[in-house]
Design a protein around this motif. Structure first.
Motif, PDB file in Angstrom:
ATOM      1  N   ALA A  67       0.809  -1.238  -0.161  1.00 25.35           N
ATOM      2  CA  ALA A  67      -0.002  -0.172  -0.021  1.00 25.35           C
ATOM      3  C   ALA A  67       0.776   1.232   0.002  1.00 25.35           C
ATOM      4  O   ALA A  67       0.328   2.501  -0.156  1.00 25.35           O
ATOM      5  CB  ALA A  67      -0.878   0.025   1.309  1.00 25.35           C
ATOM      6  N   GLY A  68       2.301   1.125   0.108  1.00 25.97           N
ATOM      7  CA  GLY A  68       3.084   2.065   0.213  1.00 25.97           C
ATOM      8  C   GLY A  68       3.255   2.996   1.497  1.00 25.97           C
ATOM      9  O   GLY A  68       3.851   4.064   1.442  1.00 25.97           O
ATOM     10  N   GLY A  69       2.860   2.173   2.556  1.00 20.96           N
ATOM     11  CA  GLY A  69       3.117   2.852   3.863  1.00 20.96           C
ATOM     12  C   GLY A  69       4.543   2.421   4.137  1.00 20.96           C
ATOM     13  O   GLY A  69       5.057   3.361   5.202  1.00 20.96           O
ATOM     14  N   VAL A  70       5.343   1.628   3.771  1.00 20.43           N
ATOM     15  CA  VAL A  70       6.823   1.620   3.999  1.00 20.43           C
ATOM     16  C   VAL A  70       7.527   1.658   2.601  1.00 20.43           C
ATOM     17  O   VAL A  70       6.962   1.160   1.752  1.00 20.43           O
ATOM     18  CB  VAL A  70       7.168   0.617   4.826  1.00 20.43           C
ATOM     19  N   ASP A  71       8.794   2.205   2.570  1.00 19.72           N
ATOM     20  CA  ASP A  71       9.370   2.327   1.602  1.00 19.72           C
ATOM     21  C   ASP A  71      10.246   0.995   1.222  1.00 19.72           C
ATOM     22  O   ASP A  71      10.676   0.568  -0.040  1.00 19.72           O
ATOM     23  CB  ASP A  71      10.394   3.564   1.337  1.00 19.72           C
ATOM     24  N   ILE A  72      10.692   0.238   2.344  1.00 21.68           N
ATOM     25  CA  ILE A  72      11.699  -0.689   2.313  1.00 21.68           C
ATOM     26  C   ILE A  72      11.053  -1.724   3.438  1.00 21.68           C
ATOM     27  O   ILE A  72      10.809  -1.415   4.218  1.00 21.68           O
ATOM     28  CB  ILE A  72      12.954  -0.506   2.699  1.00 21.68           C
ATOM     29  N   VAL A  73      11.085  -3.020   3.294  1.00 21.53           N
ATOM     30  CA  VAL A  73      10.429  -3.983   4.298  1.00 21.53           C
ATOM     31  C   VAL A  73      11.429  -5.234   4.217  1.00 21.53           C
ATOM     32  O   VAL A  73      12.068  -5.709   3.003  1.00 21.53           O
ATOM     33  CB  VAL A  73       8.980  -4.388   4.046  1.00 21.53           C
ATOM     34  N   ARG A 205      10.660  -0.737  -3.824  1.00 23.29           N
ATOM     35  CA  ARG A 205      10.178  -0.498  -5.310  1.00 23.29           C
ATOM     36  C   ARG A 205      11.273   0.242  -6.217  1.00 23.29           C
ATOM     37  O   ARG A 205      11.945   1.211  -5.809  1.00 23.29           O
ATOM     38  CB  ARG A 205       9.010   0.245  -5.396  1.00 23.29           C
ATOM     39  N   GLN A 206      11.545  -0.257  -7.380  1.00 24.77           N
ATOM     40  CA  GLN A 206      12.584   0.433  -8.499  1.00 24.77           C
ATOM     41  C   GLN A 206      12.023   1.762  -8.729  1.00 24.77           C
ATOM     42  O   GLN A 206      13.048   2.796  -8.502  1.00 24.77           O
ATOM     43  CB  GLN A 206      12.603  -0.485  -9.564  1.00 24.77           C
ATOM     44  N   SER A 207      10.874   1.898  -8.617  1.00 28.91           N
ATOM     45  CA  SER A 207      10.290   3.319  -8.905  1.00 28.91           C
ATOM     46  C   SER A 207      10.542   4.361  -7.791  1.00 28.91           C
ATOM     47  O   SER A 207      10.948   5.637  -7.936  1.00 28.91           O
ATOM     48  CB  SER A 207       8.809   3.454  -9.087  1.00 28.91           C
ATOM     49  N   GLN A 208      10.868   3.872  -6.503  1.00 36.39           N
ATOM     50  CA  GLN A 208      11.340   4.588  -5.432  1.00 36.39           C
ATOM     51  C   GLN A 208      12.571   4.815  -5.361  1.00 36.39           C
ATOM     52  O   GLN A 208      13.111   6.004  -5.244  1.00 36.39           O
ATOM     53  CB  GLN A 208      10.798   3.966  -4.017  1.00 36.39           C
TER      54      GLN A 208
END
Length: 328
Positions: A67-73, A205-208
């Protein structure tokens, strides 16, 4: 004069640009993930580039990440492969560890033979990680999934369900594994019996990454600095990290007997261009859990990337920090 005005305007615009928020990094309760807290405590994160977000279960962490709540997990690799099978924007940016016994099956009573699990009640967290362990257990026992009764139980509830007798066996992982053993459980099977198949990674995400490449590189560098510090002084570092798990430092360190941490060199090996052996391992365990997942097959050629890793000859991440640097 015009050039001076242009320079001044550019400077003013730069000054007005708000700073980027920290990269939000999702963590579950798994001892190796705690090494990231050393990076936080020892100020290895320049400009507070990361913020740690805690989750109770892999399902909760996955939902927040998607959902985009974290950038890395931080997740087990088979879970990441499932996510990436539905969306090719995801990348494994750091390989954390391999479980060599930290994921296990604990029985309420000793068993003479694994075939005795037939008809037993098996507790496990929903998702591919536990499904993977169950698959290997059943293969070893010569049974099928129809020979056991499965109950899905969140990791946070494993100890209480085990003590109540809700299940006969529990598929779990450290630190819960250690707690079940302390409560009288008997370990009958573990990831030590199928090495190379349960691997934990950081995914983004690669986009981030494309939007904030330097921040992701700083994250990766801080992680490897913390790994190096932990390996140089494990007892002192364990004293910092163990209290969050309600464990003594020696108990916390003992969980690392069941884990192989991946160094920076090892990351370049498995995430770099010549990673055919690692990719073959992933393909093997993905095939073992296909019955539990409808995800399309992932393109491993783009999933694994070394783009944010520090260089292989980065002295600080490879060797003991300088004498004047802060350590555990």
């Amino acid at each position: 004069m015009r050039a001076i005005v242009v320079v001044l305007l550019a400077s003013l615009l730069a000054a007005c640009t708000p700073p980027q928020p920290p990269l939000r990094v999702g963590l579950l309760e798994w001892p190796p993930y705690e090494i990231l807290r050393l990076a936080e405590q020892l100020d290895f994160n320049p400009d507070d580039v990361i913020e740690i977000v805690e989750f109770r279960s892999p399902a909760e962490a996955v939902r927040a990440y998607v959902a985009g709540g974290v950038d890395i997990v931080a997740l087990s690799l088979e879970v990441v492969v499932e996510i990436a099978g539905r969306d090719d924007d995801h990348r494994v940016i750091v390989v954390i560890d391999e479980s060599v016994g930290g994921d296990a099956v604990v029985s309420r009573e000793p068993l003479e033979d694994l075939g005795e699990i037939s008809g037993r009640r098996v507790g496990m967290q929903s998702g591919l990680l536990a499904a993977h362990v169950l698959t290997r257990l059943l293969e070893e026992a010569g049974l099928t999934v129809d020979d056991v009764v499965i109950s899905y139980i969140d990791i946070a509830d494993h100890l209480e369900a085990f003590r109540r007798g809700d299940v006969d066996l529990m598929i779990t992982y450290d630190p819960m594994r250690s707690k079940l053993l302390a409560a009288g459980g008997q370990q009958i099977f573990s990831s030590a019996q199928f090495p190379g198949e349960i691997i934990d990674v950081f995914v983004a995400r690669q986009s981030q990454i494309d939007l904030r490449p330097e921040d992701f590189r700083r994250f990766a560098r801080s992680w490897f600095l913390a790994v190096r510090t932990f390996l140089d002084d494990p007892h002192a570092c364990a004293a910092r990290l163990a209290p969050r798990f309600a464990m003594q430092p020696d108990e916390f360190l003992a969980t690392f007997d069941n884990v192989k941490l991946f160094s920076l060199d090892a990351n370049h090996e498995v995430l770099g261009a010549d990673n055919a052996a690692f990719r073959a391992t992933i393909e093997s365990f993905v095939s073992s859990v296909q019955a539990f997942s409808d995800a399309a097959k992932t393109d491993l050629g783009i999933l694994l990337t070394s783009s944010v890793l520090p260089s292989a000859d980065d002295d600080e991440t490879q060797h003991t920090p300088a004498a004047d640097a802060e350590s555990c």
